[in-house]
Design a protein around this motif. Structure first.
Motif, PDB file in Angstrom:
ATOM      1  N   ASN A 196     -58.152 135.203  58.031  1.00  0.00           N
ATOM      2  CA  ASN A 196     -58.677 135.208  59.409  1.00  0.00           C
ATOM      3  C   ASN A 196     -60.137 135.633  59.479  1.00  0.00           C
ATOM      4  OD1 ASN A 196     -56.139 134.551  60.101  1.00  0.00           O
ATOM      5  ND2 ASN A 196     -55.622 136.466  61.121  1.00  0.00           N
ATOM      6  N   LEU A 197     -60.569 136.394  58.472  1.00  0.00           N
ATOM      7  CA  LEU A 197     -61.966 136.832  58.465  1.00  0.00           C
ATOM      8  C   LEU A 197     -62.915 135.636  58.472  1.00  0.00           C
ATOM      9  CD1 LEU A 197     -61.816 139.819  55.972  1.00  0.00           C
ATOM     10  CD2 LEU A 197     -62.466 139.920  58.379  1.00  0.00           C
ATOM     11  N   THR A 198     -62.454 134.545  57.867  1.00  0.00           N
ATOM     12  CA  THR A 198     -63.328 133.356  57.834  1.00  0.00           C
ATOM     13  C   THR A 198     -63.599 132.844  59.239  1.00  0.00           C
ATOM     14  OG1 THR A 198     -61.464 131.848  57.617  1.00  0.00           O
ATOM     15  CG2 THR A 198     -62.484 132.618  55.564  1.00  0.00           C
ATOM     16  N   ALA A 199     -62.631 133.044  60.140  1.00  0.00           N
ATOM     17  CA  ALA A 199     -62.840 132.582  61.521  1.00  0.00           C
ATOM     18  C   ALA A 199     -64.027 133.314  62.134  1.00  0.00           C
ATOM     19  CB  ALA A 199     -61.589 132.821  62.358  1.00  0.00           C
ATOM     20  N   TYR A 200     -64.126 134.596  61.841  1.00  0.00           N
ATOM     21  CA  TYR A 200     -65.179 135.400  62.449  1.00  0.00           C
ATOM     22  C   TYR A 200     -66.510 135.300  61.710  1.00  0.00           C
ATOM     23  CZ  TYR A 200     -61.602 137.555  65.317  1.00  0.00           C
ATOM     24  OH  TYR A 200     -60.595 137.756  66.221  1.00  0.00           O
ATOM     25  N   GLY A 246     -63.380 127.098  64.937  1.00  0.00           N
ATOM     26  CA  GLY A 246     -62.395 127.762  65.792  1.00  0.00           C
ATOM     27  C   GLY A 246     -61.336 126.798  66.300  1.00  0.00           C
ATOM     28  N   THR A 247     -61.766 125.584  66.622  1.00  0.00           N
ATOM     29  CA  THR A 247     -60.829 124.588  67.150  1.00  0.00           C
ATOM     30  C   THR A 247     -59.825 124.161  66.079  1.00  0.00           C
ATOM     31  OG1 THR A 247     -62.605 123.817  68.585  1.00  0.00           O
ATOM     32  CG2 THR A 247     -60.712 122.376  68.384  1.00  0.00           C
ATOM     33  N   LEU A 248     -60.338 124.040  64.846  1.00  0.00           N
ATOM     34  CA  LEU A 248     -59.468 123.591  63.759  1.00  0.00           C
ATOM     35  C   LEU A 248     -58.744 124.738  63.068  1.00  0.00           C
ATOM     36  CD1 LEU A 248     -61.682 120.858  62.050  1.00  0.00           C
ATOM     37  CD2 LEU A 248     -59.748 120.515  63.562  1.00  0.00           C
ATOM     38  N   PHE A 249     -59.080 125.968  63.441  1.00  0.00           N
ATOM     39  CA  PHE A 249     -58.513 127.116  62.728  1.00  0.00           C
ATOM     40  C   PHE A 249     -56.985 127.143  62.724  1.00  0.00           C
ATOM     41  CE2 PHE A 249     -57.723 131.557  61.656  1.00  0.00           C
ATOM     42  CZ  PHE A 249     -58.508 131.661  60.524  1.00  0.00           C
TER      43      PHE A 249
END
Lengths: 203, 678
Positions: A140-144, B367-370
């Motif tokens: 999830n860190l990659t998202a941020y 973010g959309t593809l996450f």
């Protein structure tokens, strides 16, 4: 608990199952004068078409409680609307889920549980998908950080490359001023003019 | 008529295949007969797709429920305007809309492009026809709008209530016009790559198309925001929904392209980057369409999940492979003609603007593809919502806002200290003073305060340009200021129209800050009871519940709740919010269609909007559940959209011959001035 009269009960049940056309709703209809009931606890007459009006529980202070709202804004409504429970319960009055989750959250807050404890309870049931923003751990860190890291990396790369290019361009131009050969068929006035212009470039 | 439509689609398939073949062969060989055939095929394709579209429209208006599409999206009591808009309300119809608009764009491009770009046109025809072919194939083999049912139902299923809104009439066409418009500059870019004619010619050919698609996409997005705002259930005017994000992505990359293309035009730099940007914009427009239709990401805006997603995926993958190969093979031909001379210059500022715009696009895409990525990696679908997108994008947006004021006024090549002082001392001072005042008055939200201070900086920086330009005309020509101002814009539309667009962006940002000060309350009121709410501007609003009424209207049964509104004790008026149960008509009686929909009551003002929602009846009585919200500055979002349109129109407005004739000596004069200054 509100007590319904027999007539209200029958009317309510009928209106929930019988198509409106059969009941002959054609004209705008006001059930009663409003002023006389203002602020009183007297039971109000039932609407003729209850199902069409949409049934709701009376709003309490807990529904506007900031702690409840803060938690609901962090939790996703799993009805597929992609919105938080708070957003869903205040905009989608057909959702079948928030009428279940909202009272649960209120009840947890009333029991004195912390926001994190309540969120953990929901996570234990539905997993991470119930969160509006992923927990910043592991993948999830990659998202941020990935978008920021990519921008920072690209930005510093750009600065480095362009800075070098700009420096080289200055150097080349500077050498050009030094190597400027006045004997290229220009008049003295023209040569002076070009020298003056080149000096103005601060090279 | 549907037989005609069906035949037209098959004919369109053959024509598109032919146009692709002769387009590419004609472009490569230069044989005039092939080039002419390609051009005519593009025209014929447009005609045939118009016939197909007309056939579908006729079926819709005739309520031909034997056609599956008509039965699925309309009913006989649906108002005519929504019956027509159902054309693009469903999946198959919207793909036909895509194809017909693209074919018309392609035909117009063939028709209006000057002859000096003739060498590009067969390739342009080939590329546009490939894209049209993809949509035609998808319609014919996955979701045909002319498919017939084995029986004729007595009644159609009606249109989703949320689509029965004026927004439906105008927002989707605008969005599609913008999305599809990107295909034309993309086609020119591919034509330039294929023909190896990579000078700035193709950029001049696409200037208007680029502006048009960008502007219309921007207008479409703003109209979508308006629709989402007035139609309850879509989370306000922007909720970072995947489909909203999908429309925003190509707009961001097109904005980057619009800026970086200026550097190529002026300095011959960034040729590779511009190619990448236009290709990326096109791919993102297709990707947006894929997201809306594939069902891979859940969204309240999505079409029904269907197999067309696979078609889109294959097209996206093949396009990505083909375009990457083409770009890589042409890289040596895309070498820059000049190099950046200083980091303090307009070029550098535009580069940073590009970095941030593309960075924002990347973060939104990520973010959309996450959810899909996390499912691949972790096995669990981790969704990201508005809090994540706000956290990542607000700081980037603020950086972009500052560049909106720096980019257009800083000097090309290298800004001197004199230029910097002249352009930025006053705006910076006023921005800092504004920031200081906001700190002193304890302005509630940090990011909002920064946005306002940056907004002041940008407005002053750009206003100086108008002021100086009009002042110069006043002194040189003796024109009165309003005339000088008007002529200033008229004589240099691209520059001053661009400034207006930048001011529009400031208006958007300041309007967005209003959401940080939104106040709301949910309450249940018996008739005569009141609720009060204090607005961020210090007004106290009192909402007194009048009552609930129920009645029939057109194709729906309405339950309306009314409140009397008082502002600081003075009566403002009556507002109402409705709960609507839509019906489809049939011979046996009315059947309710879809879930009930709620229509918010909105009183819009310059400072704040009053937004009331009737949530339902308590115990089936006239006691009503309400949500009262005060949304500050929302009106300015729509005003920003209007400014965007005005600015964009000024930029695109064609110059008259007279203006061009006048411009020549002015340009010469300017050149002399520049020469004397440098």
């Amino acid at each position: 608990m509100r007590v319904f009269s027999r007539r209200e009960m029958v009317g309510g049940i009928l209106s929930a199952f019988v198509p409106v056309s059969l009941l002959g709703a054609r004209q705008e209809r006001r059930t009663h004068e409003t002023a006389q009931d203002a602020g009183s606890d007297d039971p109000l007459p039932t609407l003729r078409y209850v199902r069409q009006a949409g049934m709701r529980e009376r709003i309490t202070d807990w529904d506007n409680e900031p702690r409840v709202i803060a938690i609901e804004k962090r939790l996703r409504c799993m009805c597929g609307c992609n919105q938080s429970i708070y957003q869903c319960r205040t905009t989608d009055f057909t959702c079948p889920l928030w009428p279940i989750t909202h009272p649960r959250i209120v009840s947890h807050v009333q029991d004195g549980r912390t926001a994190q404890e309540i969120i953990d309870t929901f996570m234990a049931e539905d997993g991470e998908a119930v969160l509006m923003a992923p927990i910043p751990v592991g993948f999830n860190l990659t998202a941020y950080f990935l978008p920021g890291a990519v921008i920072a990396l690209a930005g510093s790369g750009m600065l480095w490359v362009l800075g070098r290019r700009a420096l080289r361009a200055r150097k080349v131009a500077g050498e050009a001023v030094e190597d400027f050969d006045p004997d290229v068929g220009l008049t003295g006035e023209e040569q002076e003019s070009i020298r003056a212009e080149l000096k103005k470039l601060d090279l | 008529m549907t037989v005609l439509g069906h035949i037209s689609l098959w004919l369109a398939l053959l024509l598109a295949v032919w146009a692709v073949i002769v387009g590419f062969l004609g472009g490569k060989s230069g044989r005039p007969e092939l080039i002419q055939s390609a051009r005519r095929s593009v025209y014929a394709l447009a005609v045939v797709l118009v016939v197909a579209s007309a056939s579908l429209l006729v079926a819709l208006l005739r309520h031909d429920f034997n056609v599956a599409y008509v039965a699925s999206y309309t009913s006989s009591n649906l108002p005519a305007v929504y019956t027509i808009s159902a054309f693009y309300g469903g999946q198959a119809g919207s793909m036909l809309f895509w194809a017909v608009v693209l074919s018309l764009y392609a035909a117009i491009a063939q028709w209006v492009t000057p002859k000096k770009y003739a060498h590009l046109m067969p390739y342009v025809g080939g590329v546009t026809s490939i894209v049209a072919l993809f949509f035609i194939v998808t319609m014919l083999f996955a979701d045909n709008p002319f498919e017939r049912l084995p029986f004729t139902p007595a009644e159609g299923q009606g249109l989703n209530p949320q689509l029965q809104n004026p927004g439906m009439v105008i927002h989707p066409p605008m969005l599609y016009l913008g999305y599809i418009g990107i295909t034309i500059p993309f086609a020119f870019a591919v034509a330039a790559l294929l023909s190896k004619q990579l000078d700035t010619g193709w950029l001049h050919a696409i200037r208007k198309w680029t502006l048009w698609s960008w502007l219309i996409l921007g207008v479409g997005i703003t109209l979508g925001m308006w629709w989402a705002y007035v139609e309850l259930g879509w989370g306000g005017y922007w909720a970072w929904d995947p489909v909203e994000n999908a429309s925003f992505l190509p707009w961001l990359t097109m904005t980057a392209f619009l800026h970086s293309v200026m550097i190529q035009e002026k300095r011959g730099m960034l040729k590779r980057w511009n190619m990448i940007l236009i290709v990326l914009s096109f791919m993102l427009s297709i990707f947006g369409t894929f997201i809306t239709r594939s069902g891979i990401i859940s969204s309240v805006h999505s079409f029904t999940q269907s197999s067309v997603g696979y078609f889109f995926l294959v097209f996206l993958i093949l396009s990505a492979i083909g375009l990457t190969w083409l770009l890589v093979s042409r890289l040596p031909l895309l070498a820059p003609e000049s190099k950046l001379e200083s980091m303090v210059s307009r070029e550098a500022s535009f580069l940073f603007n590009n970095l941030i715009l593309v960075g924002m696009a990347f973060s939104i895409l990520w973010g959309t593809l996450f959810p899909i990525l996390s499912e691949w990696v972790k096995g669990t679908k981790v969704a990201v919502g508005a809090p994540f997108f706000n956290q990542v994008n607000i700081p980037l947006g603020l950086l972009l806002l500052v560049l909106t004021g720096i980019g257009p006024v800083i000097a090309w090549r290298k800004a001197s200290v004199r230029n910097l002082r002249r352009q930025f001392v006053v705006p910076t001072a006023l921005g800092v003073i504004t920031g200081a005042i906001l700190v002193l008055i304890r302005f509630g939200d940090f990011y909002s305060g920064v946005a306002v201070a940056f907004g002041v900086f940008v407005v002053v920086a750009i206003s100086q340009e108008f002021w100086r330009g009009a002042g110069a005309r006043h002194r040189l020509h003796g024109e009165i200021y309003p005339l000088a101002f008007a002529r200033l814009i008229g004589r240099n539309r691209r520059r001053y129209g661009g400034y207006m667009v930048h001011l529009a962006i400031v208006v958007y940002f300041v309007a967005f800050t209003g959401m940080a000060f939104k106040t709301e309350i949910e309450t249940s009121l018996r008739p005569g009871e009141s609720a009060t709410l204090r607005s961020p501007f210090g007004h106290t609003y009192t909402f007194t519940h009048i009552g609930i009424s129920q009645y029939d209207a057109a194709n729906r049964f309405v339950t309306a709740a009314s409140v009397e509104v008082r502002k600081n004790g003075e009566r403002v008026g009556v507002m109402r919010s409705e709960r609507r149960q839509y019906f489809t008509a049939s011979g046996l009686g009315r059947q309710s269609s879809f879930q009930p929909a709620t229509e918010a009551g909105i009183a819009s003002g310059l400072k704040e909007d009053l937004y009331i929602v009737f949530g339902g009846s308590v115990g089936g009585t006239e006691e009503a559940v309400y949500r009262f919200t005060i949304n500050p500055l929302v009106w300015w979002v729509w005003f920003g959209g209007l400014m965007l349109v005005v600015g964009g129109t000024v930029v695109m407005w064609p110059s008259s011959r007279l203006a061009i004739a006048h411009a020549r000596p002015v340009a010469g004069y300017r050149a002399a001035l520049v020469g004397s200054e440098v």
